[in-house]
Write an enzyme that holds these catalytic residues in place. Structure first.
Site, mmCIF file in Angstrom:
data_model
loop_
_atom_site.group_PDB
_atom_site.id
_atom_site.type_symbol
_atom_site.label_atom_id
_atom_site.label_comp_id
_atom_site.label_asym_id
_atom_site.label_seq_id
_atom_site.Cartn_x
_atom_site.Cartn_y
_atom_site.Cartn_z
ATOM 1 N N SER A 151 0.825 -1.200 0.000
ATOM 2 C CA SER A 151 0.000 0.000 0.000
ATOM 3 C C SER A 151 0.871 1.267 0.000
ATOM 4 O O SER A 151 1.585 1.531 -0.961
ATOM 5 C CB SER A 151 -0.973 -0.024 1.177
ATOM 6 O OG SER A 151 -2.109 0.781 0.906
ATOM 7 N N LYS A 203 -21.665 16.763 10.364
ATOM 8 C CA LYS A 203 -20.534 17.103 11.232
ATOM 9 C C LYS A 203 -20.016 15.889 11.994
ATOM 10 O O LYS A 203 -18.823 15.802 12.307
ATOM 11 C CB LYS A 203 -20.951 18.209 12.214
ATOM 12 C CG LYS A 203 -19.828 18.703 13.117
ATOM 13 C CD LYS A 203 -18.687 19.285 12.299
ATOM 14 C CE LYS A 203 -17.565 19.787 13.192
ATOM 15 N NZ LYS A 203 -16.383 20.218 12.411
#
Length: 339
Positions: A151, A203
């Site tokens: 990765s 949020k």
């Protein structure tokens, strides 16, 4: 920090001051020629980064050996003063890359990578700096993979001129991941309620106290897709492949070295010594000095760190686990295998 530790730190600082003055005085008195000033002595003691020669050779044509060992995450360097944990230090590594960029004697770079990946931002910072060095300095960069270079570990290696790996190296895992946990059902069972006051609908997206909505998942997926697209471009550019070719093998799976070579992700089988030999041969650096940076050093910072560690001890396993949990508290975009 409690009073006991403050007192211990005070004692250590006092001892270090006395030790430093003694060292400086003995250095000055022992010198027949007054070539080292007080400032020079202080600088010698307080050097955070030194160079360690691995192979003697031409000091005007040198090969710098760098190492990424562990998760590529910027955990900050404040803990190092108090004998922090070992492993990859992002600040130190970026500093080393900058020193290479500013050093006209460096003629090549060998990067050893043994990492499952890490943060999207940190990986991008490393790659961008390597590309800057290659563009400005025209330096060859060879990479040697350890047991794993997956990765983000592969992301930072993609710009290399050549990549070496063992047939057993685990690599690939080209993709992006973001994880969070939903404890809402458990909270109901144990009688815990959440009181969240927010300024906007999203949020508290990926909050661990409630399930995600379909719209929230779509928002986060779009971010993942953007970062994945960037990863694909990086591999395509670095390995001289088309994006379509990369996407065929970039489904997040891990490859061993044999599969990686068949898929064009590495250039040859070998270890660090093989990559170094190839760099010397390919770039006519047979007589080059080979060195690495040593950030553990013998400077004042390391002396302070060692002394403090002896007095107040290193972090307990519980403290280290807590720090890791705090880091993972907010979901992050990660180029990471096995998170």
């Amino acid at each position: 920090m409690n009073a006991k530790r403050w007192i211990a730190l005070g004692i250590v600082v006092a001892l270090l001051v006395v030790s430093g003055i003694t060292k400086i005085t003995s250095t000055l008195l022992a010198s027949d020629e007054e070539t080292m000033s007080l400032t020079d002595s202080l600088m010698a003691i307080d050097s955070d980064v030194t160079e360690m020669v691995l192979e003697d050779g031409d000091v005007n044509n040198r090969i710098a050996v760098l190492t990424i060992n562990g998760a590529i995450q910027d955990t900050g360097s404040s803990d190092s003063l108090l004998g922090g944990s070992e492993g990859y230090n992002h600040t130190d590594f970026m500093d080393q890359l900058e020193m290479i960029r500013e050093d006209d004697t460096v003629a090549g770079v060998l990067l050893n990578v043994n990492s499952p990946g890490g943060g999207v931002v940190e990986s991008a910072q490393i790659r961008d700096k390597i590309l800057q060095i290659k563009k400005e300095k025209k330096l060859p960069v060879y990479v040697s993979f350890g047991s794993m270079a997956a990765s983000g570990g592969y992301y930072v290696s993609a710009p290399a001129d050549k990549i070496f790996a063992s047939p057993e190296t685990l690599t690939g895992s080209i993709g992006v991941i973001m994880q969070g946990y939903d404890f809402s059902e458990l909270m109901k069972k144990v009688g815990i309620s959440d009181n969240t006051i927010k300024s906007g609908e999203f949020k508290d997206i990926m909050s661990s106290t409630r399930p995600m909505t379909a719209e929230e998942k779509a928002i986060m997926q779009s971010m993942i897709d953007d970062s994945y697209g960037q990863f694909v471009k990086v591999v395509a550019q670095g390995r001289h492949m088309t994006e379509a070719e990369v996407r065929k093998i970039a489904d997040g799976r891990i490859y061993d070295g044999r599969q990686a070579k068949a898929n064009g992700l590495i250039d040859a089988f070998g270890y660090e010594e093989n990559a170094l030999d190839a760099l010397k041969k390919d770039k006519k650096l047979k007589d080059a000095e080979v060195f690495e940076y040593d950030t553990s050093g013998g400077g004042l910072a390391s002396l302070f760190s060692s002394s403090v560690s002896q007095v107040i001890g290193k972090k307990s396993e519980a403290e280290q686990a807590m720090q890791l949990m705090n880091m993972m508290g907010a979901p992050r975009l990660m180029y990471m295998y096995g998170k």
